[in-house]
Design a protein around this motif. Sequence first.
Motif, PDB file in Angstrom:
ATOM      1  N   HIS A 205       1.068  -1.241  -0.182  1.00  0.00           N
ATOM      2  CA  HIS A 205       0.355   0.169  -0.240  1.00  0.00           C
ATOM      3  C   HIS A 205       1.617   0.833  -0.174  1.00  0.00           C
ATOM      4  CE1 HIS A 205      -3.045   2.461   0.630  1.00  0.00           C
ATOM      5  NE2 HIS A 205      -3.026   2.523   2.089  1.00  0.00           N
ATOM      6  N   ASP A 206       2.057   1.295   0.804  1.00  0.00           N
ATOM      7  CA  ASP A 206       2.683   2.389   0.453  1.00  0.00           C
ATOM      8  C   ASP A 206       3.711   2.693  -0.541  1.00  0.00           C
ATOM      9  OD1 ASP A 206       2.489   2.645   3.708  1.00  0.00           O
ATOM     10  OD2 ASP A 206       3.436   2.051   4.451  1.00  0.00           O
ATOM     11  N   GLU A 207       3.936   1.679  -1.058  1.00  0.00           N
ATOM     12  CA  GLU A 207       4.609   1.357  -2.464  1.00  0.00           C
ATOM     13  C   GLU A 207       3.852   2.089  -3.351  1.00  0.00           C
ATOM     14  OE1 GLU A 207       6.139  -1.944  -3.297  1.00  0.00           O
ATOM     15  OE2 GLU A 207       7.000  -2.332  -1.416  1.00  0.00           O
ATOM     16  N   ILE A 208       2.643   1.679  -3.561  1.00  0.00           N
ATOM     17  CA  ILE A 208       1.113   2.347  -4.038  1.00  0.00           C
ATOM     18  C   ILE A 208       1.246   3.550  -3.915  1.00  0.00           C
ATOM     19  CG2 ILE A 208      -0.788   2.032  -5.015  1.00  0.00           C
ATOM     20  CD1 ILE A 208      -0.325  -0.844  -4.413  1.00  0.00           C
ATOM     21  N   LEU A 209       0.687   3.978  -2.829  1.00  0.00           N
ATOM     22  CA  LEU A 209       0.706   5.475  -2.581  1.00  0.00           C
ATOM     23  C   LEU A 209       1.683   6.489  -2.872  1.00  0.00           C
ATOM     24  CD1 LEU A 209      -1.794   7.009  -0.522  1.00  0.00           C
ATOM     25  CD2 LEU A 209       0.010   6.643   1.310  1.00  0.00           C
ATOM     26  N   PHE A 210       2.512   5.838  -2.551  1.00  0.00           N
ATOM     27  CA  PHE A 210       4.259   7.431  -2.397  1.00  0.00           C
ATOM     28  C   PHE A 210       4.873   7.075  -3.640  1.00  0.00           C
ATOM     29  CE2 PHE A 210       3.707   7.086   2.000  1.00  0.00           C
ATOM     30  CZ  PHE A 210       3.139   8.115   2.210  1.00  0.00           C
ATOM     31  N   LYS A 211       4.329   6.013  -5.164  1.00  0.00           N
ATOM     32  CA  LYS A 211       5.385   6.038  -6.114  1.00  0.00           C
ATOM     33  C   LYS A 211       4.340   7.506  -7.155  1.00  0.00           C
ATOM     34  CE  LYS A 211       5.397   2.754  -8.056  1.00  0.00           C
ATOM     35  NZ  LYS A 211       4.773   0.958  -8.866  1.00  0.00           N
ATOM     36  N   GLN A 212       5.446   8.108  -7.624  1.00  0.00           N
ATOM     37  CA  GLN A 212       4.853   9.529  -7.876  1.00  0.00           C
ATOM     38  C   GLN A 212       5.488   9.185  -9.570  1.00  0.00           C
ATOM     39  OE1 GLN A 212       7.526  12.140  -7.071  1.00  0.00           O
ATOM     40  NE2 GLN A 212       6.491  14.225  -7.823  1.00  0.00           N
ATOM     41  N   PRO A 213       4.387   9.214 -10.091  1.00  0.00           N
ATOM     42  CA  PRO A 213       4.165   9.299 -12.152  1.00  0.00           C
ATOM     43  C   PRO A 213       5.657  10.281 -12.218  1.00  0.00           C
ATOM     44  CG  PRO A 213       2.455   9.433 -11.149  1.00  0.00           C
ATOM     45  CD  PRO A 213       2.874  10.229 -10.055  1.00  0.00           C
ATOM     46  N   GLU A 214       6.053   9.096 -13.557  1.00  0.00           N
ATOM     47  CA  GLU A 214       7.493  10.194 -13.849  1.00  0.00           C
ATOM     48  C   GLU A 214       6.825  11.408 -14.896  1.00  0.00           C
ATOM     49  OE1 GLU A 214      10.416   7.505 -16.091  1.00  0.00           O
ATOM     50  OE2 GLU A 214       9.949   5.953 -14.393  1.00  0.00           O
ATOM     51  N   SER A 215       5.934  11.136 -15.449  1.00  0.00           N
ATOM     52  CA  SER A 215       6.515  12.824 -16.085  1.00  0.00           C
ATOM     53  C   SER A 215       4.607  13.864 -15.687  1.00  0.00           C
ATOM     54  CB  SER A 215       5.253  11.862 -17.728  1.00  0.00           C
ATOM     55  OG  SER A 215       4.351  11.503 -18.032  1.00  0.00           O
ATOM     56  N   THR A 216       4.279  13.108 -14.669  1.00  0.00           N
ATOM     57  CA  THR A 216       2.325  13.937 -14.672  1.00  0.00           C
ATOM     58  C   THR A 216       3.157  14.561 -13.289  1.00  0.00           C
ATOM     59  OG1 THR A 216       1.614  11.925 -13.752  1.00  0.00           O
ATOM     60  CG2 THR A 216       1.086  12.929 -16.269  1.00  0.00           C
ATOM     61  N   HIS A 217       2.672  15.205 -12.682  1.00  0.00           N
ATOM     62  CA  HIS A 217       2.764  16.034 -10.998  1.00  0.00           C
ATOM     63  C   HIS A 217       4.100  16.009 -10.858  1.00  0.00           C
ATOM     64  CE1 HIS A 217      -0.919  13.393 -11.530  1.00  0.00           C
ATOM     65  NE2 HIS A 217      -1.053  14.398 -10.545  1.00  0.00           N
ATOM     66  N   MET A 218       5.044  16.477 -11.301  1.00  0.00           N
ATOM     67  CA  MET A 218       6.622  16.087 -11.377  1.00  0.00           C
ATOM     68  C   MET A 218       6.484  18.363 -10.665  1.00  0.00           C
ATOM     69  SD  MET A 218       8.322  14.468 -12.136  1.00  0.00           S
ATOM     70  CE  MET A 218      10.380  14.588 -11.792  1.00  0.00           C
ATOM     71  N   GLY A 219       6.995  18.461  -9.303  1.00  0.00           N
ATOM     72  CA  GLY A 219       7.277  19.291  -8.159  1.00  0.00           C
ATOM     73  C   GLY A 219       6.530  19.031  -7.510  1.00  0.00           C
ATOM     74  N   ASP A 220       4.820  18.105  -7.948  1.00  0.00           N
ATOM     75  CA  ASP A 220       4.190  17.907  -6.639  1.00  0.00           C
ATOM     76  C   ASP A 220       4.243  17.205  -5.075  1.00  0.00           C
ATOM     77  OD1 ASP A 220       2.372  19.455  -8.772  1.00  0.00           O
ATOM     78  OD2 ASP A 220       1.300  17.547  -9.477  1.00  0.00           O
ATOM     79  N   CYS A 221       2.694  17.314  -4.385  1.00  0.00           N
ATOM     80  CA  CYS A 221       3.635  16.677  -3.084  1.00  0.00           C
ATOM     81  C   CYS A 221       3.407  15.221  -3.433  1.00  0.00           C
ATOM     82  CB  CYS A 221       1.998  17.159  -2.362  1.00  0.00           C
ATOM     83  SG  CYS A 221       1.946  15.962  -1.263  1.00  0.00           S
ATOM     84  N   PRO A 222       3.848  14.011  -2.760  1.00  0.00           N
ATOM     85  CA  PRO A 222       3.606  12.672  -3.440  1.00  0.00           C
ATOM     86  C   PRO A 222       2.236  12.153  -2.669  1.00  0.00           C
ATOM     87  CG  PRO A 222       5.430  12.890  -2.327  1.00  0.00           C
ATOM     88  CD  PRO A 222       4.439  14.598  -2.282  1.00  0.00           C
ATOM     89  N   ILE A 223       1.659  12.965  -1.242  1.00  0.00           N
ATOM     90  CA  ILE A 223       0.424  12.301  -0.383  1.00  0.00           C
ATOM     91  C   ILE A 223      -0.962  13.045  -1.403  1.00  0.00           C
ATOM     92  CG2 ILE A 223      -0.644  12.171   1.551  1.00  0.00           C
ATOM     93  CD1 ILE A 223       2.786  11.990   2.674  1.00  0.00           C
ATOM     94  N   CYS A 224      -0.671  14.553  -1.534  1.00  0.00           N
ATOM     95  CA  CYS A 224      -2.159  14.891  -2.065  1.00  0.00           C
ATOM     96  C   CYS A 224      -1.575  15.920  -3.236  1.00  0.00           C
ATOM     97  CB  CYS A 224      -2.043  16.210  -0.925  1.00  0.00           C
ATOM     98  SG  CYS A 224      -1.004  17.640  -0.882  1.00  0.00           S
ATOM     99  N   PHE A 225      -0.010  15.398  -3.733  1.00  0.00           N
ATOM    100  CA  PHE A 225      -0.808  16.384  -5.317  1.00  0.00           C
ATOM    101  C   PHE A 225      -1.056  17.560  -5.381  1.00  0.00           C
ATOM    102  CE2 PHE A 225      -1.753  11.757  -5.517  1.00  0.00           C
ATOM    103  CZ  PHE A 225      -0.581  10.842  -6.363  1.00  0.00           C
ATOM    104  N   LEU A 226      -0.669  18.009  -4.448  1.00  0.00           N
ATOM    105  CA  LEU A 226      -0.431  20.098  -4.509  1.00  0.00           C
ATOM    106  C   LEU A 226       0.845  20.398  -4.934  1.00  0.00           C
ATOM    107  CD1 LEU A 226      -2.571  20.406  -1.162  1.00  0.00           C
ATOM    108  CD2 LEU A 226      -3.468  20.459  -3.480  1.00  0.00           C
ATOM    109  N   PRO A 227       1.133  21.269  -5.559  1.00  0.00           N
ATOM    110  CA  PRO A 227       1.778  21.781  -5.928  1.00  0.00           C
ATOM    111  C   PRO A 227       2.983  22.558  -4.869  1.00  0.00           C
ATOM    112  CG  PRO A 227      -0.157  22.652  -7.545  1.00  0.00           C
ATOM    113  CD  PRO A 227      -0.674  21.959  -6.095  1.00  0.00           C
ATOM    114  N   LEU A 228       4.086  22.047  -4.893  1.00  0.00           N
ATOM    115  CA  LEU A 228       4.669  22.367  -3.876  1.00  0.00           C
ATOM    116  C   LEU A 228       5.528  23.878  -4.429  1.00  0.00           C
ATOM    117  CD1 LEU A 228       6.543  19.441  -3.908  1.00  0.00           C
ATOM    118  CD2 LEU A 228       4.861  20.494  -2.172  1.00  0.00           C
ATOM    119  N   SER A 229       6.330  24.145  -3.972  1.00  0.00           N
ATOM    120  CA  SER A 229       6.780  25.680  -3.834  1.00  0.00           C
ATOM    121  C   SER A 229       8.054  25.355  -4.561  1.00  0.00           C
ATOM    122  CB  SER A 229       7.185  26.744  -3.259  1.00  0.00           C
ATOM    123  OG  SER A 229       7.421  27.275  -3.405  1.00  0.00           O
TER     124      SER A 229
END
Length: 80
Positions: free
Chosen positions: A53-77
């Motif tokens: 579950h943790d592996e799936i939750l924290f797996k960040q897509p490579e091309s999308t969501h770059m620079g986004d929080c891996p948990i809530c997917f909000l853009p990071l400053s």
Amino acid sequence: MTLCAACGIGEDDGIKLKTCTACKSVRYCGIKCQRDHRPQHKKECKKRAAELHDEILFKQPESTHMGDCPICFLPLSVDP
């Protein structure tokens, strides 16, 4: 060769083994073997299922969501 975790019967014996849906690490030849083996398997199953579950939750897509929080997917400053 893959074996049933409870009785040791192999897949080569003409039986299609079913994988534990929670942890995906053990296989059983049937419901009876799965139920019989559950007391020995329960603790390790819960641990492995949580890891999956943790592996799936924290797996960040490579091309999308770059620079986004891996948990809530909000853009990071980007600013320091």
